[in-house]
Enzyme design. Structure first.
Site, mmCIF file in Angstrom:
data_model
loop_
_atom_site.group_PDB
_atom_site.id
_atom_site.type_symbol
_atom_site.label_atom_id
_atom_site.label_comp_id
_atom_site.label_asym_id
_atom_site.label_seq_id
_atom_site.Cartn_x
_atom_site.Cartn_y
_atom_site.Cartn_z
ATOM 1 N N TYR A 251 40.696 29.164 14.318
ATOM 2 C CA TYR A 251 41.752 30.016 13.758
ATOM 3 C C TYR A 251 42.130 29.504 12.352
ATOM 4 O O TYR A 251 41.589 28.510 11.881
ATOM 5 C CB TYR A 251 42.958 30.058 14.705
ATOM 6 N N ARG B 92 43.080 25.983 32.684
ATOM 7 C CA ARG B 92 42.609 26.921 33.705
ATOM 8 C C ARG B 92 42.922 26.419 35.109
ATOM 9 O O ARG B 92 43.137 27.210 36.024
ATOM 10 C CB ARG B 92 41.102 27.153 33.512
ATOM 11 N N CYS C 206 39.978 25.353 39.901
ATOM 12 C CA CYS C 206 39.343 26.240 38.909
ATOM 13 C C CYS C 206 37.845 25.983 38.939
ATOM 14 O O CYS C 206 37.399 24.835 38.905
ATOM 15 C CB CYS C 206 39.902 25.916 37.522
ATOM 16 N N CYS D 262 34.695 29.672 35.763
ATOM 17 C CA CYS D 262 33.873 30.887 35.635
ATOM 18 C C CYS D 262 34.273 31.680 34.398
ATOM 19 O O CYS D 262 33.587 32.608 33.996
ATOM 20 C CB CYS D 262 34.026 31.759 36.879
ATOM 21 N N CYS E 87 39.188 34.282 33.342
ATOM 22 C CA CYS E 87 40.479 34.358 32.632
ATOM 23 C C CYS E 87 40.253 34.718 31.166
ATOM 24 O O CYS E 87 40.906 35.610 30.617
ATOM 25 C CB CYS E 87 41.247 33.046 32.769
HETATM 26 C C1 FMN Z 1 42.594 32.540 29.049
HETATM 27 C C2 FMN Z 1 42.698 31.443 28.044
HETATM 28 C C3 FMN Z 1 43.593 31.528 26.997
HETATM 29 C C4 FMN Z 1 43.705 30.486 26.072
HETATM 30 N N1 FMN Z 1 44.654 30.564 25.106
HETATM 31 C C5 FMN Z 1 44.862 29.499 24.297
HETATM 32 C C6 FMN Z 1 45.949 29.487 23.396
HETATM 33 O O1 FMN Z 1 46.761 30.412 23.338
HETATM 34 N N2 FMN Z 1 46.084 28.396 22.615
HETATM 35 C C7 FMN Z 1 45.227 27.319 22.689
HETATM 36 O O2 FMN Z 1 45.399 26.357 21.955
HETATM 37 N N3 FMN Z 1 44.214 27.313 23.535
HETATM 38 C C8 FMN Z 1 44.017 28.360 24.356
HETATM 39 N N4 FMN Z 1 43.035 28.303 25.291
HETATM 40 C C9 FMN Z 1 42.257 27.062 25.439
HETATM 41 C C10 FMN Z 1 42.957 26.138 26.431
HETATM 42 O O3 FMN Z 1 44.206 25.702 25.972
HETATM 43 C C11 FMN Z 1 42.110 24.899 26.730
HETATM 44 O O4 FMN Z 1 41.915 24.212 25.525
HETATM 45 C C12 FMN Z 1 40.775 25.282 27.364
HETATM 46 O O5 FMN Z 1 40.951 26.282 28.338
HETATM 47 C C13 FMN Z 1 40.094 24.085 28.019
HETATM 48 O O6 FMN Z 1 40.948 23.470 28.945
HETATM 49 P P1 FMN Z 1 40.902 23.761 30.552
HETATM 50 O O7 FMN Z 1 39.506 23.471 31.001
HETATM 51 O O8 FMN Z 1 41.900 22.830 31.134
HETATM 52 O O9 FMN Z 1 41.239 25.173 30.743
HETATM 53 C C14 FMN Z 1 42.880 29.348 26.193
HETATM 54 C C15 FMN Z 1 41.977 29.272 27.239
HETATM 55 C C16 FMN Z 1 41.870 30.294 28.164
HETATM 56 C C17 FMN Z 1 40.924 30.161 29.310
#
Ligand code: FMN
Ligand code: FAD
Length: 638
Positions: free
Chosen positions: A170, A316, A339, A342, A345
């Site tokens: 971004y 997730r 989680c 997959c 989301c």
């Molecule tokens: C549906 C979804 C929405 C996300 N939205 C954001 C967000 O708004 N801001 C952000 O920094 N990361 C966002 N991410 C990334 C997550 O914060 C995180 O870095 C990523 O999912 C990996 O971590 P996890 O395996 O614990 O999900 C998003 C991820 C998913 C799956």
């Protein structure tokens, strides 16, 4: 798990444990930016599950910075009231409310923002493409001020930590990286120049929030692209940001060209970014949050124990099971709905404009799918213990029904058992484990090795029959398809130690691709034959990208636009787009062309006068997600 559940102080914030929910766009936001009750409930439930801090999803600091009409916003005072409701809901459950402030830059489309996306340089977003408008110095200064205004509103709304979104390709990330910033003025060039925009944002936010208020910065420490950020450079950037007033860093990875490092699919290792967080922690000795495929509290505990990071973000994992922290603290690890990475989301927010989860159908529907006890407890007979049958059985039992679950196989799980055979889909076993545990927990009477016929139904005399009998494999209607050489997906995956030398997989959908990868990883020479111009069509895009790359790495031959004509004893004849026929030699031909509903029992009992419901693949073969959702809805309505 004493390390994970030890407290921590971050500036003036007391954190009761080391678990943080990172920003996760729910997109449960109205088109005008207002926040409906379901969003507040979504956040309240996440906080109630026990993380120390919940970071509200990326909120746009400026109208041209939004990436979807459903994105949360903080660019006007009118949004403060809704944001305040979320902050209060999080706080009321004993968690620290935090918010992420964000600008999409070039990573949006002119369809969404009704103008050209802004960017550091005239380089379009690698996936969205299209023209972009490089920011002038005046434009940059305006956006810096907007981040400051957003910080002022965040405090008014009651948030206690602000995170600047400097990751995932971004706008802030775009400035940091040579991959997207080729400016020659003071906002480009060397690290100092490329970091100037981020530095000014941190300074502006610091000026607005005062010295004791914690500021986090989320960085993609590795972008995995040519000219992209790498850890060493990220460390230098963070030094500058620390001097500017940043307190804590969330170490993520990836940009729009490498989304598999943002939302790591199930092919990628657990905690695969923790090593980068550890390097940053070692180099800078500052508070560090790690994020990325940490879906297991034991791994999270290990990270804290080893000093790799101070806080562990579970994203997730908390969408799949908001109560994960609480369950982990109580030692109920088997009860965690893990989680499976997959990425349903991620796909759902962009394709459907709202968040959904394969394993947790309640996500985003927290209010409408709350549990209420059954008005009249009934005897419910569920046939089939695949994901649909398992889900409806425990949900109905939890509400007080007397549930009897029948499965003809010796184990529960349905097609997901075969779906979890490949090395990269073992995570699916966690889904079966969770469902099985709920069956025991809520007292479902489980009859395995028991094929149900019309007579079984009559003998049981249930008030309600639920058929979750799934589907059976289809075979393409071509000459000689009944030859011995042709096997189903199940047979190919259940092949045990028997090595297949050469295989042709008919069908390049998700299952065909998975089987092809599995066989090729086990030393088989594989060709995929697919009629459509592309393989993997309905797969979630990040998973698809990694899967196709792996197929190529394993030398799987992919023949798209090709149709199976007939089967021979030692291979198949296929026709290409120009109708030229070619013979492909194979020792096995795997039919991966889908399946058809198994309605045999339904046809036997439909006229017997029972209240009958059908869910999942026996209605129409689709996915575990559909089966679980339908089970969840029906289980709540009977
Ligand atoms: C549906 C979804 C929405 C996300 N939205 C954001 C967000 O708004 N801001 C952000 O920094 N990361 C966002 N991410 C990334 C997550 O914060 C995180 O870095 C990523 O999912 C990996 O971590 P996890 O395996 O614990 O999900 C998003 C991820 C998913 C799956
Ligand atoms: C290799 C493979 C990989 C897959 N991967 C994924 C994935 O990653 N994500 C996804 O969402 N979906 C995936 N799927 C699809 C998914 O598994 C199915 O859509 C899902 O399992 C359907 O669930 P269900 O409960 O409707 O039926 P099933 O899972 O088919 O279960 C039906 C059960 O009913 C039992 N049964 C049938 N008749 C009777 C009877 N008369 N008496 C007693 N028992 C009976 C069967 O033995 C079976 O166990 C995959 C499928 C395969 C084959």
């Amino acid at each position: 798990m004493k390390h994970l559940f030890s407290n921590y102080r971050l500036k003036n914030c007391d954190l009761k444990n080391r678990i943080v929910m990172p920003g996760l766009a729910s997109f449960l936001i109205e088109d005008d930016g207002s926040i409906p009750d379901k969003t507040i409930e979504h956040y309240r439930l996440r906080a109630a599950g026990g993380p120390a801090m919940v970071i509200m999803e990326a909120c746009a600091v400026s109208p041209e910075g939004i990436v979807s009409p459903h994105q949360a916003r903080i660019y006007d005072d009118r949004f403060v009231e809704g944001l305040n409701k979320i902050a209060r809901a999080i706080k009321s459950e004993g968690s620290v409310p935090a918010v992420q402030i964000h600008h999409g830059g070039r990573q949006t489309s002119s369809k969404v923002i009704k103008q050209l996306p802004v960017a550091p340089s005239p380089l379009p977003c690698p996936t969205i493409k299209g023209d972009v408008k490089p920011l002038t110095t005046g434009g940059i200064e305006e956006i810096v001020k907007k981040f400051g205004d957003a910080a002022t509103r965040a405090i008014e709304a009651g948030f206690e930590l602000i995170e600047i979104h400097g990751a995932h390709g971004y706008l802030v990330n775009q400035f940091l990286s040579r991959f997207s910033n080729i400016r020659e003025d003071r906002y480009g060039g060397d690290i100092e120049g490329r970091t100037r925009f981020a530095k000014e944002i941190v300074q502006e936010v610091r000026n607005r929030v005062g010295k004791d208020f914690p500021i986090s910065f989320k960085i993609s420490a590795m972008e995995f692209v040519k000219d992209g950020l790498e850890v060493e450079e990220s460390i230098e950037i963070l030094k500058i940001l620390l001097n500017a007033g940043m307190d804590v860093v969330q170490v993520s990875a990836g940009n729009d060209a490498t989304p598999e490092w943002i939302c790591q699919p199930m092919f990628m290792g657990k905690a695969c970014l923790a090593g980068f967080a550890g390097k940053i922690k070692k180099a800078l000795d500052i508070p560090v949050m790690t994020v990325g495929r940490i879906n297991d509290p034991l791994i999270a505990d290990e990270i804290i124990k080893n000093g790799t990071a101070d806080l562990v973000c579970i994203g997730r994992g908390l969408l799949a099971d908001p109560e994960m922290p609480k369950k982990a603290m109580e030692g109920r690890l088997d009860d965690i709905r893990t989680c499976i990475a997959c990425n349903t989301c991620m796909e759902s927010i962009f394709r459907r404009g709202r968040i959904e989860c394969l394993v947790n159908p309640v996500l985003g529907r927290e209010k409408e799918m709350a549990f209420h006890p059954a008005k009249t407890p009934k005897k419910v007979m569920v046939v089939g213990a695949g994901p649909g049958g398992l889900n409806v059985a425990w949900v109905a039992a939890r509400r007080g029904h007397d549930v009897h679950l029948f499965e003809k196989q010796p184990q529960v799980g349905g097609q997901l058992i075969v779906g979890s055979i490949t090395a990269f889909k073992k995570e699916i076993l966690n889904l079966i484990r969770f469902q099985k545990r709920q069956i025991e927990r809520f007292g479902v009477k489980c009859h395995i090795n028991h094929e149900v016929t019309a007579n079984t139904v009559k003998a049981q005399a249930p008030d309600i029959v639920i058929l979750a009998t799934g589907s059976v494999p289809s075979f393409p209607p071509v000459d000689r398809i009944d030859r011995e050489i042709v096997i189903s997906v199940n047979e190919a995956l259940n092949n045990g130690q028997q090595k297949i030398e050469k295989a042709v997989v008919i069908g390049g959908g998700p299952t065909g691709c998975e089987v092809a990868l599995h066989l090729s990883e086990n030393g088989c020479q594989v060709t995929i034959v697919e009629m459509l111009p592309k393989i993997g069509a309905p797969l979630e895009s990040i998973t698809k990208k990694v899967l196709i790359r792996k197929l190529k790495d394993n030398n799987v031959e992919i023949r798209t636009g090709s149709k199976l004509i007939r089967v021979e004893d030692n291979g198949v004849v296929v026709a290409g787009e120009d109708d030229t026929q070619v013979f492909i030699e194979a020792s096995k031909v795997v039919a991966a062309v889908g399946s058809k509903p198994d309605n045999r029992l339904y046809n036997q009992i439909k006229s017997l006068g029972y209240e009958i419901h059908q869910i999942g693949d026996c209605l129409e073969p689709r996915s575990a997600k559909a089966a679980i959702y339908e089970g969840g809805v029906l289980g709540r309505s009977i």
